[in-house]
Design an enzyme around this catalytic site. Sequence first.
Site, PDB file in Angstrom:
ATOM      1  N   SER A 127       0.794  -1.236   0.000  1.00  0.00           N
ATOM      2  CA  SER A 127       0.000   0.000   0.000  1.00  0.00           C
ATOM      3  C   SER A 127       0.823   1.282   0.000  1.00  0.00           C
ATOM      4  CB  SER A 127      -0.952   0.002   1.193  1.00  0.00           C
ATOM      5  OG  SER A 127      -2.022  -0.891   0.981  1.00  0.00           O
ATOM      6  N   LYS A 130      -0.031   3.756  -2.667  1.00  0.00           N
ATOM      7  CA  LYS A 130      -1.089   4.760  -2.541  1.00  0.00           C
ATOM      8  C   LYS A 130      -0.533   6.178  -2.443  1.00  0.00           C
ATOM      9  CE  LYS A 130      -4.602   1.776  -0.378  1.00  0.00           C
ATOM     10  NZ  LYS A 130      -3.907   0.487  -0.326  1.00  0.00           N
ATOM     11  N   SER A 321      -5.759   3.190   4.522  1.00  0.00           N
ATOM     12  CA  SER A 321      -5.211   2.278   3.521  1.00  0.00           C
ATOM     13  C   SER A 321      -6.331   1.526   2.806  1.00  0.00           C
ATOM     14  CB  SER A 321      -4.224   1.290   4.156  1.00  0.00           C
ATOM     15  OG  SER A 321      -3.352   0.775   3.182  1.00  0.00           O
TER      16      SER A 321
END
Length: 489
Positions: A127, A130, A321
């Site tokens: 993640s 992101k 997340s």
Amino acid sequence: MTADPGRRMPFSGLWALIASAVALAVLVAVAMVSTGAATAARSELFPSPTPTATVPAWLVAPSSAPTLAGATPLSASAPTPDPASLAKTLDDRLKPGTGSISAAVLDGATGRTLYSRQGGEPRVPASNLKLLTAAAALTTLGPDATLRTSAVRGSDPGTVVLVGGGDVMLGAAESQPDAVMGRAGMATLAAQTAAALTRAHDGAAPPAAVTVRLDDTLFTGPSINPAWAKEDVDAGEIAPLYSLALNAGRSAPGAAGPRPQDSAMDAANAFRAALAKALSASGVKVADGVERAAAPRGGAELASVESATVAEQAGYALRESDNYAAETLGRLASHAAGGPASNDGAVAALKAAAARILGSADGFQLSDACGLAIADRAAPLALAGLVRAMASGADPRLRAALDGLPVAALDGTLAGRFGGTTAGGAGVVRAKTGTLNTVTALSGYLVDTDGRLLVFSFVANDLDPGARAQAVSAVDAGAAALAGCGCRG
């Protein structure tokens, strides 16, 4: 012959003199009171005591400032850590037990690389990807942009088409102006739509019955990325992507477990139910069921609701997340740049953002926009470069991403970390987490004990899933040591 003692005043005359004096005094006193002179005179003759000012004990300033490790104010003249000393400090801590950790630390002010352990080697970022998705959304859509969900007239007066504009954080209830999730509510949109339908339109009477249709054609291409593992989809890590959804594609805000498989239809059904309730008092019936149909070109808008800003939605995606929210932002970034609102478009938009912000997209190999695909790759130096661009780069639109980075031991995905031996990073480290079965990553920024802004990225790959906790402790230890380290040799 006796001496004459002088004339004597009669007793009654004495009283008359006293009475005259008293009367004169009263007249003078009245005059003084009326002019304030009496008060002034009394103040001169009998000054009021002046109280001595005292400070309560609880307001007395401490004799010395408290020592807060890692909380030194940011200083442009603060010394830069010595690379050799920094390397020793981090090498002693970045020991994952299984697999390996690649890492990079940059000086926030100059961008100089202070530490690199295979920092230019692309690794599975989970993640941490992101960060790039947020950067792409902020620099294409803009931090203050909002997403519009609308109800428009269909091809006949009795049809209402719900049109998705990319807001997947819709709520089923009334709009919540102070919320990010649920800022735009289906009940509010339905109430406004009902009011518009029951008003006279070009002299025509309101429709006797209404049919609801759904237009979710903004997003194109497959709703499920073939790069995602089926096990992750089944577990609710992601779900089919649509251009409108309730609760970021969950059954309830923050709900765990499997996600709804048709979040757009869930939103449409919530709208239809709320519209039926709003129209019941007018006697207008709403047909059961919702079918998909594109809104007519140029269809008149009946009502609309606006999402939280892109900055707020990106902040949510980073802090929690959330894969669904991140994938949506990637598609919207592509659409804003003139590309398709699809997975392929999102990947292209992210690479374009990397090239725009970092000067090159070479540090990234992408299959999605959320980091769930195990085929994704990102170099720690590129991830650290993104964080530096957000913290001190030339594009102020990227600053909005900083609010979404979790604070160590306080919120988001870092709320339960940085305790015990790594508590020195609590409240000081702000970073994006990344987690897959064989991956843990942490990329963020901090101000060290000398007041120097440092940005970092630690990415651990090839971990034993059963022993991944050791790698998490290692990256937390590295960040905590960085926060508490002057590291000047």
